[in-house]
Design a protein around this motif. Structure first.
Motif, PDB file in Angstrom:
ATOM      1  N   PHE A 463       0.838  -1.197   0.000  1.00 13.70           N
ATOM      2  CA  PHE A 463       0.000   0.000   0.000  1.00 13.70           C
ATOM      3  C   PHE A 463       0.877   1.253   0.000  1.00 13.70           C
ATOM      4  O   PHE A 463       2.044   1.225   0.396  1.00 13.70           O
ATOM      5  CB  PHE A 463      -0.931   0.017   1.216  1.00 13.70           C
ATOM      6  CG  PHE A 463      -0.213   0.091   2.543  1.00 13.70           C
ATOM      7  CD1 PHE A 463       0.134   1.316   3.107  1.00 13.70           C
ATOM      8  CD2 PHE A 463       0.115  -1.070   3.223  1.00 13.70           C
ATOM      9  CE1 PHE A 463       0.790   1.375   4.321  1.00 13.70           C
ATOM     10  CE2 PHE A 463       0.770  -1.015   4.438  1.00 13.70           C
ATOM     11  CZ  PHE A 463       1.113   0.214   4.988  1.00 13.70           C
ATOM     12  N   TYR A 465       1.362   5.233   1.277  1.00 12.09           N
ATOM     13  CA  TYR A 465       1.034   6.052   2.433  1.00 12.09           C
ATOM     14  C   TYR A 465       1.763   7.379   2.311  1.00 12.09           C
ATOM     15  O   TYR A 465       2.657   7.543   1.470  1.00 12.09           O
ATOM     16  CB  TYR A 465       1.405   5.337   3.735  1.00 12.09           C
ATOM     17  CG  TYR A 465       2.891   5.103   3.903  1.00 12.09           C
ATOM     18  CD1 TYR A 465       3.691   5.984   4.651  1.00 12.09           C
ATOM     19  CD2 TYR A 465       3.517   3.995   3.334  1.00 12.09           C
ATOM     20  CE1 TYR A 465       5.046   5.774   4.803  1.00 12.09           C
ATOM     21  CE2 TYR A 465       4.872   3.774   3.482  1.00 12.09           C
ATOM     22  CZ  TYR A 465       5.631   4.661   4.222  1.00 12.09           C
ATOM     23  OH  TYR A 465       6.978   4.458   4.375  1.00 12.09           O
ATOM     24  N   LEU A 484       0.478   2.372  10.034  1.00  6.31           N
ATOM     25  CA  LEU A 484      -0.216   3.624   9.727  1.00  6.31           C
ATOM     26  C   LEU A 484      -0.784   4.236  10.997  1.00  6.31           C
ATOM     27  O   LEU A 484      -1.262   3.537  11.894  1.00  6.31           O
ATOM     28  CB  LEU A 484      -1.331   3.369   8.718  1.00  6.31           C
ATOM     29  CG  LEU A 484      -0.885   2.973   7.310  1.00  6.31           C
ATOM     30  CD1 LEU A 484      -2.105   2.780   6.416  1.00  6.31           C
ATOM     31  CD2 LEU A 484       0.028   4.020   6.709  1.00  6.31           C
ATOM     32  N   ASP A 486      -3.412   7.156  12.704  1.00  7.81           N
ATOM     33  CA  ASP A 486      -4.515   8.074  12.479  1.00  7.81           C
ATOM     34  C   ASP A 486      -3.981   9.487  12.635  1.00  7.81           C
ATOM     35  O   ASP A 486      -3.036   9.728  13.385  1.00  7.81           O
ATOM     36  CB  ASP A 486      -5.648   7.834  13.480  1.00  7.81           C
ATOM     37  CG  ASP A 486      -6.398   6.552  13.180  1.00  7.81           C
ATOM     38  OD1 ASP A 486      -6.499   6.197  11.985  1.00  7.81           O
ATOM     39  OD2 ASP A 486      -6.868   5.911  14.124  1.00  7.81           O
ATOM     40  N   LYS A 496      -2.527   7.427   6.038  1.00  2.26           N
ATOM     41  CA  LYS A 496      -3.076   6.879   4.799  1.00  2.26           C
ATOM     42  C   LYS A 496      -2.813   7.813   3.629  1.00  2.26           C
ATOM     43  O   LYS A 496      -2.809   9.038   3.770  1.00  2.26           O
ATOM     44  CB  LYS A 496      -4.582   6.660   4.943  1.00  2.26           C
ATOM     45  CG  LYS A 496      -4.986   5.459   5.768  1.00  2.26           C
ATOM     46  CD  LYS A 496      -6.494   5.286   5.743  1.00  2.26           C
ATOM     47  CE  LYS A 496      -6.939   4.050   6.504  1.00  2.26           C
ATOM     48  NZ  LYS A 496      -8.408   3.866   6.434  1.00  2.26           N
ATOM     49  N   SER A 497      -2.628   7.208   2.468  1.00  2.32           N
ATOM     50  CA  SER A 497      -2.392   8.033   1.268  1.00  2.32           C
ATOM     51  C   SER A 497      -3.613   8.865   0.925  1.00  2.32           C
ATOM     52  O   SER A 497      -3.510   9.874   0.229  1.00  2.32           O
ATOM     53  CB  SER A 497      -2.019   7.133   0.087  1.00  2.32           C
ATOM     54  OG  SER A 497      -3.073   6.219  -0.194  1.00  2.32           O
ATOM     55  N   TYR A 499      -5.100  10.800   2.770  1.00  3.60           N
ATOM     56  CA  TYR A 499      -4.996  12.116   3.386  1.00  3.60           C
ATOM     57  C   TYR A 499      -4.306  13.118   2.461  1.00  3.60           C
ATOM     58  O   TYR A 499      -4.425  14.321   2.656  1.00  3.60           O
ATOM     59  CB  TYR A 499      -4.202  12.035   4.688  1.00  3.60           C
ATOM     60  CG  TYR A 499      -4.969  11.460   5.852  1.00  3.60           C
ATOM     61  CD1 TYR A 499      -5.950  12.202   6.487  1.00  3.60           C
ATOM     62  CD2 TYR A 499      -4.695  10.187   6.338  1.00  3.60           C
ATOM     63  CE1 TYR A 499      -6.649  11.693   7.573  1.00  3.60           C
ATOM     64  CE2 TYR A 499      -5.386   9.661   7.416  1.00  3.60           C
ATOM     65  CZ  TYR A 499      -6.361  10.423   8.026  1.00  3.60           C
ATOM     66  OH  TYR A 499      -7.053   9.916   9.090  1.00  3.60           O
ATOM     67  N   ASP A 676      -9.487  -0.939   5.811  1.00  8.79           N
ATOM     68  CA  ASP A 676      -8.139  -1.125   5.290  1.00  8.79           C
ATOM     69  C   ASP A 676      -7.887  -0.396   3.984  1.00  8.79           C
ATOM     70  O   ASP A 676      -6.782  -0.445   3.448  1.00  8.79           O
ATOM     71  CB  ASP A 676      -7.857  -2.621   5.090  1.00  8.79           C
ATOM     72  CG  ASP A 676      -7.881  -3.382   6.405  1.00  8.79           C
ATOM     73  OD1 ASP A 676      -7.475  -2.780   7.415  1.00  8.79           O
ATOM     74  OD2 ASP A 676      -8.305  -4.543   6.408  1.00  8.79           O
ATOM     75  N   ASP A 677      -8.895   0.276   3.427  1.00  6.88           N
ATOM     76  CA  ASP A 677      -8.656   0.968   2.169  1.00  6.88           C
ATOM     77  C   ASP A 677      -8.113   2.366   2.443  1.00  6.88           C
ATOM     78  O   ASP A 677      -7.887   2.769   3.578  1.00  6.88           O
ATOM     79  CB  ASP A 677      -9.925   1.012   1.307  1.00  6.88           C
ATOM     80  CG  ASP A 677     -11.079   1.732   2.019  1.00  6.88           C
ATOM     81  OD1 ASP A 677     -10.810   2.486   2.982  1.00  6.88           O
ATOM     82  OD2 ASP A 677     -12.232   1.546   1.597  1.00  6.88           O
ATOM     83  N   ASP A 678      -7.890   3.124   1.355  1.00  3.21           N
ATOM     84  CA  ASP A 678      -7.290   4.445   1.478  1.00  3.21           C
ATOM     85  C   ASP A 678      -8.309   5.530   1.776  1.00  3.21           C
ATOM     86  O   ASP A 678      -7.951   6.694   1.932  1.00  3.21           O
ATOM     87  CB  ASP A 678      -6.551   4.803   0.170  1.00  3.21           C
ATOM     88  CG  ASP A 678      -5.279   3.982   0.015  1.00  3.21           C
ATOM     89  OD1 ASP A 678      -4.754   3.538   1.047  1.00  3.21           O
ATOM     90  OD2 ASP A 678      -4.838   3.783  -1.124  1.00  3.21           O
ATOM     91  N   VAL A 680     -10.526   8.090   3.488  1.00  2.00           N
ATOM     92  CA  VAL A 680     -10.353   8.804   4.747  1.00  2.00           C
ATOM     93  C   VAL A 680     -11.691   9.393   5.164  1.00  2.00           C
ATOM     94  O   VAL A 680     -12.373  10.037   4.368  1.00  2.00           O
ATOM     95  CB  VAL A 680      -9.297   9.915   4.596  1.00  2.00           C
ATOM     96  CG1 VAL A 680      -9.231  10.757   5.853  1.00  2.00           C
ATOM     97  CG2 VAL A 680      -7.941   9.304   4.291  1.00  2.00           C
TER      98      VAL A 680
END
Length: 824
Positions: A463, A465, A484, A486, A496-497, A499, A676-678, A680
């Motif tokens: 993944f 990030y 990762l 928060d 997370k990417s 963001y 678990d995905d990107d 947000v």
């Protein structure tokens, strides 16, 4: 599944239909064969049938498979008959019936053995042909000894009372495989070792073995992610050749551990397709049952040469499994040498390949001979029961180790753990297993990468990030190296990417909304920040000095008539308003969120109160055309302060009951609800806390504040209207009314638009709010001061020609008297 009675019926029908083939025999006679005396040799002969796959059609090529079982049997027979201590006064005779590794031919072999009056049968080898053949043997009451049929149902002695085998049932090898896999789980602690996917052939052997593994595994906490079946290539080469769907389902399961129950040729099809679909490699492990965990897995079974296949060798690197007991006696090594010396004469070329089938077949012949010897020595009769009992009572140290049987006719469990080592390249023994002592790993296996270190199979999807500290997008190829965070912590780093460039500032250094984004908050902050600083400098170093100079030192009516003290107050209020915009820069923080309403509200009310005070003075002075009323600056300051006090009270109550603060809150809903995905859903935003811990509290106080500010402005609009006819020098109605109009317009139009844009485009909402504040403050200041500066420039900074007395000639020191028109 076919019922036991129906199978019996079909077997009887098969026998009756086949009687015409045996015209020399009485087809009504199905009793056991008996030994007979050979007058030519003057000895008793004990005829035994050997229902073995002497040849078979595998993949379209007729070959002598399983490496010369007929040769092995004859070799054992020769040793038996040459031993004077075995079967005294007689010899054992083998008659071979080719089962062709097929169910129908296996059944036919039993029929042939019965019709030709064999006293017992050795074979068949495979479970799929043995199950049907064993049913026939139970009907004809002929003893059977199978070298390697391991299907668990064969230990049902109600259906197969005369069946004995030289291997344990499949459920035992399932226990061994479970113990082996759990061994690696206990070492690594990785749950993926207990998340297994299975594939088997859709025959008795594959289905029964897989079912036994599933049942035992689930009791031990294993999770079976998927179980796939397919038609064996041995049964149907066309149906068994395309496994795209089945292997695709294994891949979709996400498993890293695969267990297969099938024969060597089918394993080759599976591992080839698995390699093509990318589930063979360093981070995958494969375990094979006893029918494919040996050399047959990596050689060309459709060729007489049985030569190794490099692609199969590579794909099978690290393969582990279990096979039946292997020889550990000195005689075993002599057998190996004999094999090398004699196999070339049989198949026509040199072949160094020892198959577990050949070893088990060799031992089966010896066990049968010892059972016959036991009956002869006890002078017992030959029938299915006596032969079966004699077989099960045998204790023999054979090439496959210690041989003994339980009351069900199964060999007492004992498995050898095997591992394909590509560095050799060959299978190597790495341990043993039995139910009493459990697993004993005696040697570290070699894995796919050629190393002995247990592979890391706790692999997640790679993944991307965002690294706040490194200010760039990165990739975790293992899916687990980077943890990762928060964006709710202090100074988060790896987030997370999703963001990145989402119009919310989540990194403390704002790198997630930096120059690479479009739109970019960082670029916006720089541009707007510079512009705001320029406005502050203009106000502080141009407007205020101008008012002070021409209001107090070089007194000019244009400046003094505009209530120059309040012009200074307006400039200071404007500077405060400009500075208030910086509270919205960067990532939301509680101090900034707290001061946002304080700075902006005080700046706006101070500016509005000053406008109101200026207008109120003009209205108060010129309200009566017959009397001049003096309103001092001190009185206006009191009025200005009175107008500000309610705002202070509102702000204090706001801070107590709905404290502005930064919170990490859900902004969007997760569309697929996948954590678990990107995607947000949460960000730090300024919201409401305190006693009234919800947004309505903030909205209520904000509404009260806006209403009060608008009320002050509307009263100012009224005063501007009623003073529209005062002398021109004092009449700033147009300028004040334009200023008030701008502020009212911003309040009524911009605020609703801002709340709409805030959820649609935070960037646009931020820009709109900031420009609105800058415009509101700047338009008010510029309209109040620029005209006076222009007027003085036109007058060349000199006093205008004498005119009738105007308000600028009045002294506002607080005496309330008229002091004159000049010198002030």
């Amino acid at each position: 599944k076919m019922s036991f009675e129906l199978k019996h019926l079909l077997i009887f029908i098969f026998i009756i239909l086949s009687c015409s083939h045996y015209k020399d025999y009485n087809c009504q006679r199905f009793s056991n064969g008996q030994p007979y005396f050979d007058e030519s040799t003057n000895e008793m002969v004990y005829p035994v049938g050997a229902a073995l796959p002497i040849s078979a059609d595998i993949g379209g090529s007729s070959v002598k498979v399983l490496v010369a079982l007929e040769l092995v049997s004859n070799f054992a027979l020769q040793e038996i008959n040459d031993d004077p201590d075995l079967i005294p006064g007689g010899r054992m005779e083998l008659t071979f019936y080719d089962s062709f590794a097929e169910e129908e031919k296996g059944l036919a072999a039993i029929v042939d053995a019965v019709v030709e009056e064999q006293i017992a049968v050795i074979g068949p080898v495979f479970s799929r042909e043995t199950i049907t053949a064993a049913l026939a043997a139970s009907v004809y009451e002929i003893a059977m000894l199978s070298p390697s049929a391991s299907a668990t149902p064969l230990n049902d002695k109600d259906q197969y009372p005369h069946f004995t085998r030289l291997v344990p049932p499949d459920n035992e090898q399932g226990f061994a495989l479970i113990d082996l896999i759990e061994h690696y789980y206990n070492i690594t602690g990785q749950e993926q070792w207990k998340q297994v996917s299975l594939i088997s052939t859709a025959d008795d052997y594959g289905i029964n073995a897989a079912s036994d593994f599933i049942n035992a595994g689930e009791e031990r906490g294993f999770e079976i992610l998927t179980y796939q079946q397919f038609v064996s290539k041995l049964i149907n080469p066309e149906l068994g050749g395309n496994l795209t769907t089945e292997i695709g389902n294994l891949k979709k399961s996400g498993a890293r551990v695969f267990v297969v129950f099938m024969f060597g040729l089918d394993y080759q099809t599976v591992i080839t397709e698995a390699t093509r679909q990318g589930i063979v490699g360093d981070q995958y492990t494969w375990f094979c049952s006893d029918q494919c965990a040996f050399t047959a897995a990596v050689v060309n079974l459709t060729s007489l040469l049985l030569d190794p296949v490099p692609s199969l060798q590579q794909s099978s690197s690290g393969l582990q499994g279990v096979v039946g007991p292997k020889g550990i006696t000195p005689d075993y090594y002599a057998y190996n040498k004999w094999w090398d010396d004699n196999i070339a004469n049989f198949v026509g070329f040199n072949l160094s390949l020892i198959s577990p089938y050949s070893e088990l077949t060799y031992d089966s012949v010896f066990v049968m001979a010892k059972a016959i010897d036991s009956i002869v020595r006890t002078h017992n009769t030959f029938n299915a029961s006596t032969i079966t009992t004699a077989i099960r009572n045998i204790r023999h140290n054979g090439f496959t180790g210690e041989i003994s049987f339980n009351e069900l006719g199964d060999r007492n469990p004992y498995y050898v753990l095997t591992n394909y080592n590509l560095n050799i390249p060959n299978f190597q023994d790495v341990g043993i297993w039995d139910p009493e002592n459990g697993l004993n790993v005696t040697k570290n296996p070699v894995w796919f990468n050629g190393e002995t270190d247990i592979p890391d199979i706790d692999v997640h999807e790679p993944f991307h990030y965002w690294s706040c500290h490194d200010e760039k997008r990165k990739e975790d190829k293992t899916g687990k190296t980077v943890s990762l965070e928060d964006a709710d912590g202090d100074n988060p780093n790896n987030i997370k990417s999703g963001y990145e460039c989402d119009q919310y500032i989540d990194c403390d250094n704002m790198s997630d909304e930096s120059y690479h984004c479009f739109p970019s908050f960082k670029i916006l902050f720089i541009i707007i920040g510079i512009f705001t600083c320029v406005l502050i400098l203009i106000t502080a170093f141009i407007f205020i000095p101008f008012i002070i100079i021409f209001g107090y030192f070089i007194k000019r009516k244009r400046v003094r008539a505009a209530s120059h003290p309040f012009l200074i107050i307006m400039c200071l209020s404007g500077i405060l308003g400009y500075c208030a915009t910086f509270a919205w820069y960067g990532k939301p923080e509680t101090p900034g969120c707290f001061f946002q309403p304080w700075l902006l509200s005080i700046a706006v009310i101070s500016l509005n109160a000053a406008l109101f005070a200026k207008t109120f003075r003009i209205w108060r002075v010129f309200r009566s055309p017959f009397k001049v009323k003096i309103v001092t600056n001190l009185e206006l300051l009191v009025l200005w302060a009175i107008l500000i006090i309610p705002v202070i009270i509102i702000l204090v109550l706001w801070s107590i009951f709905a404290t502005p603060q930064a919170k990490y809150e859900r902004i969007h809903d997760d569309e697929d609800d996948d954590p678990d995905d990107d995607e947000v859903t949460h960000h730090y935003v300024c919201t409401t806390g305190g006693i009234w811990d919800n947004n309505p509290g903030g909205y209520i106080f904000f509404g009260i504040m806006v209403a009060y500010q608008l009320g002050v402005l509307l009263i100012g609009v009224f005063l501007t209207y009623v003073t529209r006819k005062v002398p021109s020098l004092f009449n700033e109605g147009k300028l004040i009314s334009v200023s008030i109009y701008n502020i009212v317009f911003l309040s009524i139009v911009i605020i609703p638009v801002f709340f709409i844009l805030r959820d649609v485009s935070p960037f646009a909402a931020w820009l709109l709010r900031t420009l609105a504040i800058l415009y509101g403050v700047s338009s008010t200041l510029f309209l109040q001061i620029i005209p006076k500066m222009v007027g003085l420039c036109l007058d060349k900074c000199q006093e205008a020609p004498n005119k009738p007395m105007h308000m600028s000639d009045l002294d506002y020191s607080g005496t309330g008297t008229v002091t004159g028109t000049s010198g002030n």
